[in-house]
Design an enzyme around this catalytic site. Structure first.
Site, PDB file in Angstrom:
ATOM      1  N   GLY A 256       9.842  53.212  94.158  1.00 24.93           N
ATOM      2  CA  GLY A 256      10.339  52.094  94.946  1.00 24.93           C
ATOM      3  C   GLY A 256      11.840  51.975  94.853  1.00 24.93           C
ATOM      4  O   GLY A 256      12.535  51.735  95.838  1.00 24.93           O
ATOM      5  N   ALA A 257      12.341  52.143  93.628  1.00 26.07           N
ATOM      6  CA  ALA A 257      13.782  52.041  93.388  1.00 26.07           C
ATOM      7  C   ALA A 257      14.058  52.616  92.006  1.00 26.07           C
ATOM      8  O   ALA A 257      13.148  52.775  91.196  1.00 26.07           O
ATOM      9  CB  ALA A 257      14.234  50.590  93.462  1.00 26.07           C
ATOM     10  N   GLU A 259      16.887  52.424  88.632  1.00 24.03           N
ATOM     11  CA  GLU A 259      17.835  51.481  88.041  1.00 24.03           C
ATOM     12  C   GLU A 259      19.109  52.141  87.527  1.00 24.03           C
ATOM     13  O   GLU A 259      19.624  51.751  86.485  1.00 24.03           O
ATOM     14  CB  GLU A 259      17.137  50.758  86.885  1.00 24.03           C
ATOM     15  CG  GLU A 259      16.804  51.638  85.660  1.00 24.03           C
ATOM     16  CD  GLU A 259      15.444  52.318  85.700  1.00 24.03           C
ATOM     17  OE1 GLU A 259      14.938  52.564  86.803  1.00 24.03           O
ATOM     18  OE2 GLU A 259      14.900  52.610  84.617  1.00 24.03           O
ATOM     19  N   ASN A 260      19.662  53.113  88.246  1.00 25.16           N
ATOM     20  CA  ASN A 260      20.879  53.764  87.760  1.00 25.16           C
ATOM     21  C   ASN A 260      21.968  52.725  87.503  1.00 25.16           C
ATOM     22  O   ASN A 260      22.237  51.886  88.364  1.00 25.16           O
ATOM     23  CB  ASN A 260      21.376  54.771  88.788  1.00 25.16           C
ATOM     24  CG  ASN A 260      20.256  55.581  89.384  1.00 25.16           C
ATOM     25  OD1 ASN A 260      19.636  56.378  88.698  1.00 25.16           O
ATOM     26  ND2 ASN A 260      19.956  55.342  90.651  1.00 25.16           N
ATOM     27  N   HIS A 290      14.151  43.099  89.707  1.00 28.34           N
ATOM     28  CA  HIS A 290      13.649  44.040  88.693  1.00 28.34           C
ATOM     29  C   HIS A 290      14.739  45.055  88.317  1.00 28.34           C
ATOM     30  O   HIS A 290      15.045  45.253  87.139  1.00 28.34           O
ATOM     31  CB  HIS A 290      12.409  44.728  89.273  1.00 28.34           C
ATOM     32  CG  HIS A 290      11.843  45.850  88.460  1.00 28.34           C
ATOM     33  ND1 HIS A 290      10.582  45.791  87.899  1.00 28.34           N
ATOM     34  CD2 HIS A 290      12.323  47.075  88.116  1.00 28.34           C
ATOM     35  CE1 HIS A 290      10.337  46.923  87.248  1.00 28.34           C
ATOM     36  NE2 HIS A 290      11.377  47.729  87.371  1.00 28.34           N
ATOM     37  N   GLU A 291      15.329  45.672  89.329  1.00 26.14           N
ATOM     38  CA  GLU A 291      16.324  46.716  89.042  1.00 26.14           C
ATOM     39  C   GLU A 291      17.554  46.117  88.367  1.00 26.14           C
ATOM     40  O   GLU A 291      18.168  46.745  87.509  1.00 26.14           O
ATOM     41  CB  GLU A 291      16.708  47.459  90.321  1.00 26.14           C
ATOM     42  CG  GLU A 291      15.538  48.125  91.064  1.00 26.14           C
ATOM     43  CD  GLU A 291      14.692  49.040  90.196  1.00 26.14           C
ATOM     44  OE1 GLU A 291      15.228  49.644  89.255  1.00 26.14           O
ATOM     45  OE2 GLU A 291      13.469  49.125  90.466  1.00 26.14           O
ATOM     46  N   HIS A 294      17.135  45.763  84.751  1.00 22.84           N
ATOM     47  CA  HIS A 294      17.292  47.050  84.055  1.00 22.84           C
ATOM     48  C   HIS A 294      18.732  47.301  83.606  1.00 22.84           C
ATOM     49  O   HIS A 294      18.957  48.114  82.711  1.00 22.84           O
ATOM     50  CB  HIS A 294      16.894  48.200  84.980  1.00 22.84           C
ATOM     51  CG  HIS A 294      15.450  48.553  84.955  1.00 22.84           C
ATOM     52  ND1 HIS A 294      14.745  48.799  83.793  1.00 22.84           N
ATOM     53  CD2 HIS A 294      14.567  48.764  85.971  1.00 22.84           C
ATOM     54  CE1 HIS A 294      13.493  49.131  84.104  1.00 22.84           C
ATOM     55  NE2 HIS A 294      13.361  49.113  85.409  1.00 22.84           N
ATOM     56  N   GLU A 313      10.384  48.991  81.405  1.00 15.81           N
ATOM     57  CA  GLU A 313       9.598  48.611  82.585  1.00 15.81           C
ATOM     58  C   GLU A 313       8.842  47.292  82.430  1.00 15.81           C
ATOM     59  O   GLU A 313       8.746  46.521  83.383  1.00 15.81           O
ATOM     60  CB  GLU A 313       8.646  49.739  82.976  1.00 15.81           C
ATOM     61  CG  GLU A 313       9.356  51.029  83.395  1.00 15.81           C
ATOM     62  CD  GLU A 313      10.395  50.830  84.497  1.00 15.81           C
ATOM     63  OE1 GLU A 313      10.374  49.786  85.179  1.00 15.81           O
ATOM     64  OE2 GLU A 313      11.258  51.716  84.660  1.00 15.81           O
TER      65      GLU A 313
HETATM   66 ZN   LIG Z   1      11.744  49.623  86.639  1.00 14.98          ZN
END
Ligand SMILES: [Zn+2]
Length: 851
Positions: A256-257, A259-260, A290-291, A294, A313
């Site tokens: 989905g994505a 988290e860089n 969410h990201e 992170h 996570e």
């Molecule tokens: Zn995640």
């Protein structure tokens, strides 16, 4: 590619200390490879010892260690030996690296809409080494300085802030110490929107053909981003750790994505090409939250080894739902969490592959096994466990522990023990006692409410499982319009308690419903007493709180899954309670389960047609009251209409349905709305194709009119769904002709999704046994002529995940799958995926045969 073992990683982090990477890419060449030059500086704690670095090049041109040439021929698989290390070392590596079409490494995508090319680096787990020479393990963090030479009209972004240096050259600022799996670079003629918030540059980026979608959605995206950013600033003592915050919507991202740090990448179908429900917008907002979580959980403080994926996570999932509900207009997050995430967590936790939320390091022996950790236990169960932990500790204590954790381990690494120490200090008690059963054991507990005879005596909560639960029991009475909440009774169920007695308020007078885990603060299955079960059957829809309805729907789902309620009964309850449902998201989840699980998997084939007819009839019910007396198109409840229209399309089966779908296509809209946009058009065409009511010519006609990447994927799905043997053979060859042949990960997924159709069971019967043989052959590389191409291991997993014949729920399919599992040369991660799929299939067979 050889997987890195836990022992190797531990040994290497004892020996080495990486002080920095300089990564320089040249992407101005052809479409097959790009130039990569890496300079790594690192210390060695035992001078004279040797180690190795990972690299998966098309060609290693040159390697120089401390001024001495390293023979490129010494590269073995993906490992370059580094003998005779000094106290301080410098390694220079120059290579040609292959572009990826599968999302592993530097992914290259050419847009069918305009011919433009886009790149994005997905380093996840151990794919950084497909782009630059890397000590590719999470606990060897180091600052990264990157530079990219790109075509003149491109934009480059990445972890550090990027600045153009002229002639297509981009220099990126050095990052703080970071893990290699989080390094990213995004390059192409991107359309960008830039702004700033609290002094931090914010950017949104999308490919040119989605520029209109990004412009349309930018206000909402930025509002959510700012609100979440402000909320994290408020609750975390540690400031935002990076120099900028870019959010890039990139093509063909598998997850989905990602988290860089400083540069989150998202699937670009989040820039919705068509009308969506509020639930879909909420999901996108949740992913943003969410990201961003992170940036602290995972990026600032990183797990030492992949057994602690949950430290990233579980926390990001919990914070994503919580911060969204607390800080934005999307307040209904927890019922969505219950229906979408927790159900998958319960399913995963009841399979043989279930593992503790926080396994021991040795339980994740290598990077291949680590892939399995990115599952519904690490996300859904872990987040549920944290929600329960907050119910135990209270939010302020939880936050104090978390902030201590950030302060102690900032830009470094940590383990479960480190986190528990911080939480215990904040709580003034040993949180390890709670963590043992909750984080170190697998499986789902069950809470059961009973009412002893005679009526009016105190009821009991009994407990099967090993965890303590802090829950609330909802006590409801029959009211004129709804089930009236008398009280939510807090109950502490100790780990070893067989039964807990409820206070008198819960039993006198006799309530209509006792709902265990009302509010959904714990993670457990619930079983209701017979009176409450009857109340749920008759009055579920009369529970006012959506979260209570979600808990009730999940309890019904559990009974079906466990073979304790005939699956047909689920359809009966859906038909009874959905017409009054006001939450479109809930209606969507219930319809989805009825359609894809109950009708396709759990009911005997002979009852499937009737089930589909019941679902379409229910969807018409959801549409019809809203039609009456309305001006054309002025739908009062667009959300529910869209849910119902999608449900109706997916379940259409009889001649009446087919002619209705054709008339919608001809009119370009559903009577009363909505208008048909590209997604709905393709959804209708797919269903008509599956039913044999639309031809190849009709698919090609629409494919010619819709040159977008999404449109081309839809066309591929339709072609694979045509109910004739030529089409099936062509799709089969495309999927299995050498580890997915030349298909990208997205193309393979679309083709696999189109291929298997429960409506075509007879036509597909011969392909079911062949599927398992082909899966094993492809996994072994046989179909690819001896070697599985780079990234193909991911394609084989895609084939198993999206190309599995779930509809063929019979003993013969189970046997064929078991034979493949027993005799196939499968990697550990593929073995686990196949075992999970087979277990779900066995469950379908069991439910089918129970009634
Ligand atoms: Zn995640």
């Amino acid at each position: 590619m050889t997987a890195l073992t836990f022992e190797e990683a531990r040994e290497r982090s004892r020996l080495l200390d990486v002080s920095g990477y300089r990564v320089d890419l040249d992407v101005t060449g052809g479409g097959e490879t790009f130039g990569s030059a890496t300079v790594v500086r690192f210390g060695c704690r035992a001078p004279g010892a040797g180690s190795f670095i990972e690299l998966s090049p098309a060609r290693l041109r040159r390697a120089v260690l401390n001024g001495r040439e390293v023979d490129p021929a010494t590269l073995t698989g993906n490992r370059l030996p580094l003998p005779g290390l000094r106290e301080t070392n410098e390694l220079r590596v120059e290579s040609d690296m292959p572009y990826s079409r599968t999302g592993a490494g530097l992914h290259r995508f050419t847009d069918t809409a305009d011919g433009e090319t886009y790149l994005a680096l997905h380093g996840g787990l151990d794919n950084a080494q497909r782009v630059f020479a890397a000590f590719d393990q999470p606990d060897l963090k180091a600052p990264v300085t990157a530079a990219v030479t790109a075509p003149g009209d491109w934009t480059v972004i990445g972890n550090g802030r990027a600045r153009p240096a002229g002639d297509g050259r981009w220099e990126l600022a050095a990052t703080p110490p970071m893990a290699t799996y989080l390094v990213t670079l995004v390059a192409g003629p991107y359309f960008s929107i830039s702004t700033e918030h609290h002094g931090v540059p914010f950017g949104l980026h999308a490919r040119q053909s989605l520029a209109g979608n990004l412009r349309r959605d930018a206000a909402e995206l930025l509002a959510v981003t700012r609100a979440c950013f402000d909320r994290y600033r408020e609750i975390f003592a540690e400031p935002y750790p990076y120099d900028s915050y870019d959010q890039a919507f990139v093509p063909e991202l598998e997850s989905g994505a990602v988290e860089n740090p400083g540069c989150v990448t998202f699937r670009d179908d989040f820039l919705f090409p068509s009308a969506v429900t509020r639930a879909e917008r909420q999901l996108r907002a949740m992913v943003i939250a969410h990201e961003m979580a992170h940036m602290w959980f995972g990026d600032l403080v990183t797990m030492r080894w992949w057994n602690d994926v949950w430290l990233s996570e579980s926390f990001a999932t919990y914070m994503g739902f919580r911060v969204l509900a607390d800080a934005t207009a999307f307040t209904g997050t927890w019922s969505d969490f219950a229906l979408s995430h927790k159900t998958r967590g319960y399913d995963a936790d009841q399979r043989a592959s279930a593992h503790p939320v926080a396994p021991e390091p040795r339980e994740v022996p290598d990077t291949d096994a680590a892939r399995g950790g990115y599952d519904d236990i690490s996300y859904a169960k872990g987040a549920s466990a944290l929600r329960q932990l907050v119910a135990w500790l209270g939010w302020p204590v939880f936050l104090a522990g978390i902030n201590d954790y950030f302060a102690r381990y900032r830009f470094g690494c940590a383990t479960l023990a480190d986190l528990l120490d911080c939480l215990s200090r904040a709580a003034g008690t040993d949180v390890g006692e709670w963590a043992g059963p909750w984080l170190r054991s697998s499986g789902v507990d069950t809470l059961t409410v009973s009412r002893p005879e005679p009526p009016g005596r105190v009821g009991c909560v009994s407990h099967a499982g090993g965890r303590p639960h802090r829950v609330w029991i909802g006590v409801y009475d029959e009211g004129p319009d709804e089930l009236a909440l008398r009280a939510r009774v807090p109950v502490l169920v100790p780990a070893d308690a067989a039964a807990v007695v409820l206070p008198a308020v819960a039993m006198r007078p006799e309530p209509a419903l006792l709902l265990p885990n009302d509010g959904d603060f714990s993670y457990c299955k619930v079983r209701l007493d017979p009176v409450s079960q009857e109340t749920i059957a008759s009055s579920l829809g009369r529970l006012a709180d959506p979260l209570s309805r979600a808990v009730a729907w999940n309890s019904v789902r559990d009974l079906v899954q466990d073979g304790q309620l005939p699956p047909r009964q689920y359809l009966v309850l859906a038909a009874r309670h959905l017409p009054a449902e006001t939450d479109g998201s809930m209606a969507g989840h219930v319809l989805g389960y009825a359609r894809w699980t109950v009708a396709d998997r759990y009911l005997p084939a002979g009852l499937r047609g009737a089930a589909l007819a019941e679902i379409t009839s229910l969807c018409r019910d959801l549409l019809s009251p809203r039609l009456a007396g309305e001006a054309d198109g002025a739908g009062g409840d667009d959300e529910m209409r869209l849910v119902a229209v999608r449900g109706l399309i997916d379940s259409a089966s009889g001649p009446g349905d087919i002619s209705a779908l054709w008339s919608w296509l001809a009119a370009g809209r559903v009577p009363g709305g909505p208008d048909l946009d590209s997604r709905l058009r393709w959804q209708i065409l797919l269903r008509l194709t599956v039913l044999g009511a639309a031809s190849r010519a009709e698919i090609e006609h629409d494919a010619g009119r819709d040159a977008t990447a999404a449109g081309q994927l839809s066309a591929a799905r339709c072609r694979a769904a045509l109910p004739d043997d030529d089409a099936k053979q062509a799709a089969w060859a495309a999927m299995l002709g050498g580890a997915g042949g030349s298909l990208s990960g997205y193309e393979l997924t679309a083709t696999a999704q189109g291929f298997w159709q429960a409506d075509q069971a007879e036509l597909l019967a011969g392909y079911v046994p062949r599927y398992f043989a082909a899966l094993a052959e492809t996994a072994a590389g046989g179909a690819a002529g001896g070697t599985v191409p780079p990234g193909a291991a991911g394609l084989v997993r895609t084939l198993c995940r999206h190309g599995f014949p779930h509809h063929a729920a019979d003993v013969a399919t189970v046997r064929a799958g078991e034979l493949c599992l027993a005799t196939g040369a499968l990697t550990g991660s593929l073995r686990r995926l196949l075992a999970d799929q087979l277990e779900d299939l066995r469950r379908s067979v069991a439910v089918r045969s129970a009634y």
